[in-house]
Design a protein around this motif. Structure first.
Motif: not given
Length: 757
Positions: A344-347, A390-392, A396-397
């Motif tokens: 999720a962070a990468a995307e 990134i943080a949200p 969420k992930a």
């Protein structure tokens, strides 16, 4: 490093006090009661609550926002095994980055052992103190076992940034580079130079995102990782190939992606023709990469190139990741940072690079054009939107994958992060809400200014206004692609072009001629003023009803632009002068100052008038005004002319608006301290700190404003012109695109009020 850099770095770390960190209390501690609450006996209450429910530690202590940066100094970047104590400046630096970019508090901990078991035991015993553990600069292969064991033993996130931070940023960059090259991970072929902790983490994450294991070939200093090699760890053996190839050039033919996390100069330029068309070359060794970008570019001009260095495009920098992945993990009380959170962070990082660059980024990078393309495949570390994106996504992930102990409303969480990042956001929220969806027509005089154009894009994205920009279309057609802005001329925005829109300009000239003769403008200058002075053009668009409000200036001296405005836009019929109100967003809250730009030495009547106008403006920000009339005199202590002026103004304000919380004349410290005011007078007319400081003259107001803004790096709102019959504001030369966006919302909200526009 050269001698100058070395000396500068030593001075930076030594003065004015050694190191880069300090601890400050977050609660008031000024009297005996505060001490009783902070320590004995009051501290027993939260201790008892936590003993009954350990999760209450997140409510009553700093644990939920506290991360440990921990090392044993066995693999410090660029320095090697320098030991725990020598690594402390690096760990302090990492702590500063956490605080700067994500407002996460950090204790750096240097553990003096090279024994993995002792290190694991030392860290695991610290779990009650921290909300998360960031492992740093620990050599391979020990780092694998250390992280794996700590993740088993601890119920908080454990994250080895050298592995996973690098992997996340590399994955984001690869995702975007493949988009540009018309490929996907499913059909990419990867060759590494390096098979250590960072390289393996990068490959593992890319595989989890869709890269086939069979498309991966690892190499290290001993050659190709092949199935016959002895002594491989399981995470390396996963990628061992059945092949007769033994050297790096043997496995390069047809590869789409070279990933270097090894040593300087290992990729030779004569090998680059072996790579597939449009290859990705990620040469990430620091400080000298596997191949220099200019050398790679000469041999393969079709390549997209990334390094770990800040002096080249596409810097793979862990700071793009680790503060924000921890921010999201901490805020949902995650028990670990798992693969879903890393993806999720990468995307999220990849998606952000595809948006137009933020204005503050352009400033930080000297105005360099940052537009998604071969030289901009990942965001820059100073993009303020990183935390919001990134943080949200990470939070969420974590919730979706079942490792979160708390549930967040993700859209609301993202808005809160945005407000914390741009501190003016919270103050401006009611104004933005009032302006949103109105589609008021706002003219921008300096329509070719990059700050204005970025603000126009933001205003469109926020759904605030229908912009009209005074600019030459031929210049805009060149600038918009360079800036990566998405709006379309004459569809999303209206353009008033002095080179082509002669019908519009001729009508503006006729209208200006009718008012200019009695305002000191020679007849021969009328045409030149309308065509060549964007402030005049925009103000005339407002005067003639073609727009609802206007923002002008920003590129020249403030007073000169104000004079043009006052010739064209009339005062409101109920006011005697035009005043300026400016706002500062300080850590303690919003503080407004008037008159910061317009009236040099106001009379008592004018002080009263500006106070009442300013109070009305402050209410539109959703705040109840608390006005202090400032002076060198405290409540009648002096009979100087300026003290008598402010005393008289107080009487006029109270007579005109008896319900307004206002007092004076007083010192600035009394205005900001209720306890001090209570010592001076028993009947102060407002509680708490004043949020409106009314100054006795323009010098005092402007000096106070600029001193506070400069010393605190606080964002400003305004100056807002008060007392004009139509909404128009003059931008100062130092305004940012965020400041222009704020004034856009203010102007649009003004139009929506009854009797405006």
């Amino acid at each position: 490093m050269d001698d100058d850099i070395r000396k500068a770095s030593l001075d930076y770390h030594r003065f004015p006090r050694p190191g880069k960190l300090r601890i400050e209390p977050t609660k008031r501690m000024v009297n005996q009661r505060d001490l009783a609450l902070a320590y004995s006996p009051g501290v027993a209450a939260p201790c008892e609550e936590i003993a009954a429910d350990p999760d209450k530690a997140l409510d009553y202590t700093a644990r939920g926002n506290l991360v440990a940066v921990i090392t044993n100094g066995t693999a410090v970047l660029g320095l090697g095994a320098i030991g725990a104590l020598a690594s402390k400046p690096v760990m302090e630096g990492k702590a500063v980055l956490f605080k700067k970019f994500a407002d996460i508090d950090v204790f750096d901990i240097e553990v003096d052992t090279t024994d993995p078991r002792k290190f694991i035991d030392a860290v695991a015993l610290l779990e009650p103190t921290f909300g998360g553990i960031n492992l740093e600069d620990i050599k391979a292969p020990e780092c694998f076992a250390i992280e794996a064991e700590l993740k088993k033993r601890m119920n908080i996130p454990v994250f080895h940034d050298d592995q996973h931070g690098t992997a996340i940023v590399v994955a984001a960059a690869v995702r975007n580079a493949l988009v540009l090259q018309g490929r996907s991970l499913a059909n990419a072929r990867l060759v590494t130079s390096g098979a250590g902790a960072a390289a393996l983490a990068c490959v593992d994450l890319l595989v989890s995102m869709g890269l086939p294991v069979d498309n991966v070939t690892l190499t290290d200093k001993d050659g190709v990782i092949h199935s016959g090699r002895q002594g491989m760890l399981p995470n390396m053996a996963r990628y061992a190939r059945t092949t007769n190839a033994r050297t790096l050039p043997d496995v390069l033919p047809g590869a789409n992606l070279f990933l270097g996390l090894s040593a300087p100069g290992v990729l030779k330029p004569e090998w680059l023709p072996l790579l597939a068309d449009k290859p990705l070359i990620f040469a990430l060794a620091n400080p000298e990469p596997e191949i220099l970008p200019e050398v790679a570019r000469a041999a393969r001009p079709d390549a997209i190139i990334a390094t770990g260095r800040s002096d080249y495009a596409n810097q793979v920098n862990n700071v793009l990741c680790f503060p924000y992945i921890f921010r999201g993990a901490l805020d949902v009380g995650a028990t670990q940072i798992n693969e879903a959170m890393k993806v999720a962070a990468a995307e999220a990082i990849a998606a952000l690079a595809r948006l137009p660059a933020h204005d503050s980024v352009a400033q930080a990078y000297g105005g360099r054009k940052l537009v998604f393309g071969p030289d901009y495949i990942i965001p820059t570390p100073f993009d303020p939107r990183l935390i919001v994106e990134i943080a949200p996504a990470v939070a969420k992930a974590a919730m979706d994958s079942g490792v979160a102990r708390r549930t967040l409303d993700i859209p609301a969480y993202a808005r809160r992060l945005a407000q914390q990042t741009a501190r003016s956001g919270q103050l401006m929220m009611p104004v933005f809400e009032a302006a949103r969806g109105t589609r008021r027509r706002i003219a921008y005089g300096e329509g070719e200014d990059e700050r204005v154009l970025r603000a126009v894009q933001d205003a469109l994205d926020e759904g605030l206004v229908r912009p009209t920009i005074v600019a030459r279309r031929r210049i805009l057609k060149q600038k918009l692609p360079e800036l990566g802005l998405r709006f379309v001329l004459d569809r999303d925005v209206d353009v008033v072009d002095p080179e082509t829109d002669h019908d519009v300009f001729e009508s503006l000239v006729d209208a200006y001629r009718a008012i200019a003769a009695r305002k000191g403008v020679p007849a021969a200058e009328v045409i030149r003023h309308v065509y060549r002075r964007p402030t005049v053009t925009a103000a005339m668009l407002l005067r003639t009803g073609r727009v609802d409000a206007a923002l002008v200036g920003g590129n020249s001296e403030y007073w000169g632009q104000v004079e043009h405005v006052l010739r064209i836009i009339q005062r409101a019929p109920t006011v005697s002068r035009v005043y300026a109100l400016s706002g500062l967003i300080l850590d303690a809250g919003a503080l407004f100052i008037t008159d910061s730009h317009m009236v040099p030495d106001p009379t008592p009547d004018q002080v009263a008038e500006m106070t009442i106008l300013a109070a009305a403006e402050i209410r539109r920000f959703g705040l109840e005004p608390r006005a202090a009339l400032l002076s060198h005199s405290n409540f009648g202590a002096s009979h100087s002319p300026s003290a008598r002026k402010m005393r008289a103004a107080l009487g006029l304000v109270r007579a005109a608006e008896p319900g307004l919380a206002v007092d004076g004349e007083m010192h600035a410290d009394a205005a900001l301290s209720q306890s001090l005011r209570e010592k001076l007078v028993p009947d102060s007319r407002f509680e708490g700190a004043a949020n409106l400081l009314v100054m006795p003259n323009l010098d005092a107001a402007n000096i106070t404003l600029t001193a506070l803004a400069g010393s605190s790096s606080s964002p400003t709102v305004g100056p807002m012109l008060m007392g004009l019959a139509q909404p128009i504001h003059v931008l100062t030369p130092g305004v940012t695109s965020r400041g222009i966006l704020n004034l856009t919302a203010i102007a649009a909200a003004e139009v929506t009020r009854e009797g405006s526009g």
